[in-house]
Write an enzyme that holds these catalytic residues in place. Structure first.
Site, PDB file in Angstrom:
ATOM      1  N   THR A  16       0.826  -1.205   0.000  1.00 54.31           N
ATOM      2  CA  THR A  16       0.000   0.000   0.000  1.00 54.31           C
ATOM      3  C   THR A  16       0.861   1.256   0.000  1.00 54.31           C
ATOM      4  O   THR A  16       0.546   2.236  -0.688  1.00 54.31           O
ATOM      5  CB  THR A  16      -0.941  -0.001   1.214  1.00 54.31           C
ATOM      6  N   LYS A  37      -8.650  -1.161  -5.370  1.00 55.04           N
ATOM      7  CA  LYS A  37      -8.413  -2.237  -4.412  1.00 55.04           C
ATOM      8  C   LYS A  37      -9.556  -3.226  -4.591  1.00 55.04           C
ATOM      9  O   LYS A  37     -10.668  -3.015  -4.091  1.00 55.04           O
ATOM     10  CB  LYS A  37      -8.405  -1.691  -2.978  1.00 55.04           C
ATOM     11  N   THR A  41      -9.644  -6.935   2.937  1.00 54.09           N
ATOM     12  CA  THR A  41      -9.971  -7.868   4.007  1.00 54.09           C
ATOM     13  C   THR A  41      -9.468  -7.343   5.344  1.00 54.09           C
ATOM     14  O   THR A  41      -8.542  -6.539   5.411  1.00 54.09           O
ATOM     15  CB  THR A  41      -9.355  -9.257   3.749  1.00 54.09           C
ATOM     16  N   GLY A 111      -3.205  -5.679  -5.244  1.00 61.04           N
ATOM     17  CA  GLY A 111      -3.680  -7.005  -4.887  1.00 61.04           C
ATOM     18  C   GLY A 111      -3.760  -7.218  -3.389  1.00 61.04           C
ATOM     19  O   GLY A 111      -3.541  -6.311  -2.574  1.00 61.04           O
ATOM     20  N   GLY A 113      -2.096  -9.596  -0.580  1.00 64.91           N
ATOM     21  CA  GLY A 113      -1.029 -10.573  -0.338  1.00 64.91           C
ATOM     22  C   GLY A 113      -0.216 -10.826  -1.598  1.00 64.91           C
ATOM     23  O   GLY A 113       0.129  -9.915  -2.339  1.00 64.91           O
ATOM     24  N   GLY A 171       9.777  -2.879  -0.562  1.00 60.87           N
ATOM     25  CA  GLY A 171       8.678  -2.201   0.104  1.00 60.87           C
ATOM     26  C   GLY A 171       9.003  -1.515   1.401  1.00 60.87           C
ATOM     27  O   GLY A 171       8.263  -0.624   1.827  1.00 60.87           O
ATOM     28  N   GLY A 203       8.807   2.756   7.433  1.00 59.77           N
ATOM     29  CA  GLY A 203       8.158   3.812   8.202  1.00 59.77           C
ATOM     30  C   GLY A 203       7.650   4.967   7.373  1.00 59.77           C
ATOM     31  O   GLY A 203       7.116   5.940   7.927  1.00 59.77           O
TER      32      GLY A 203
END
Length: 239
Positions: A16, A37, A41, A111, A113, A171, A203
């Site tokens: 994200t 998105k 979940t 996506g 996961g 990431g 962070g």
């Protein structure tokens, strides 16, 4: 690249925040951006999801769309089944992305996961939706021990499905990377066969949104509307 699918090698690795950084960089470059998105979940009905987080970080100029929400933090197919809610088909995901692309220069589809997480009872995945649009896939990977195997497997899965992989973005690059992180930085392109296209500092999602938007282009390579150089970055973190 009107539509780009963003997949991780796993969960909780910064997809994200990477999506937000790409959106912010594209907006700064004068592009109109939407983020899709398909399945959110583990978030309650009134809580902000990942799409809302992208808008918070990247700015209100970004259009956000969520197709389905399931309360438990599980794979979309499992979460839908347990909640008694409809699952998502690849066709619905692809059609939503296509419609957004009619009014936006760039559509980012984030996506859930990893690449092969199931979205419905038939076992369809994010890769199936990407195939319907012949859209490229960006892989988000962690830097730590184990990432070479997971990233290489994801790249092989993309090639097996005849999907175009744009490259890899790390990431969550640590402030004090250990030996494994520094070695992985050098080894990821050779292991996966994919170019490194960025490294987002750990962070980054907690900083002030204005600072996030100002810094985002420096974390991403030119194909993602940034100024980041893999050679310069690697030279700063020798193994």
């Amino acid at each position: 690249m009107p539509v780009v699918f963003i997949s991780g090698t796993g969960t909780e690795i910064g997809k994200t925040v990477v999506t937000s950084a790409i959106a912010a960089s594209a907006v700064a470059a004068g592009r109109s951006v939407a983020v899709l998105k398909p399945a959110q979940t583990g978030v309650g009905p009134a809580e902000p999801g990942d799409a809302a987080e992208v808008v918070r970080l990247a700015g209100a100029a970004v259009t956000a769309l969520e197709l389905a929400r399931y309360p438990e933090p599980l794979a979309p197919d499992t979460a839908a089944r347990r909640a008694g809610l409809p699952t998502l088909s690849p066709a619905r995901i692809a059609e939503a992305a296509r419609r957004l692309s009619l009014d936006h220069d760039l559509v980012l589809v984030e996506g859930a996961g990893g690449l092969l997480v199931r979205f419905d009872e038939a076992g369809h995945t994010l890769a199936d939706a990407a195939r319907l649009l012949a859209a490229p896939v960006l892989v988000v990977a962690p830097p730590a021990l184990g990432t070479l195997n997971a990233t290489t497997l994801t790249a092989e899965a993309l090639r097996a499905r005849e999907l175009t992989a744009l490259g890899v973005v790390i990431g969550s690059w640590p402030a004090a990377p250990d030996l494994a992180c520094r070695c992985n930085l050098a080894d990821l392109p050779g292991s996966s066969g994919l170019p490194l296209l960025g490294a987002v500092p750990e962070g980054s999602g907690t900083v002030d949104p204005a600072d996030f938007r100002a810094s985002a282009p420096s974390w991403l390579a030119p194909p993602l509307h940034g100024t980041w150089s893999p050679e310069t970055f690697a030279a700063a973190w020798p193994a």
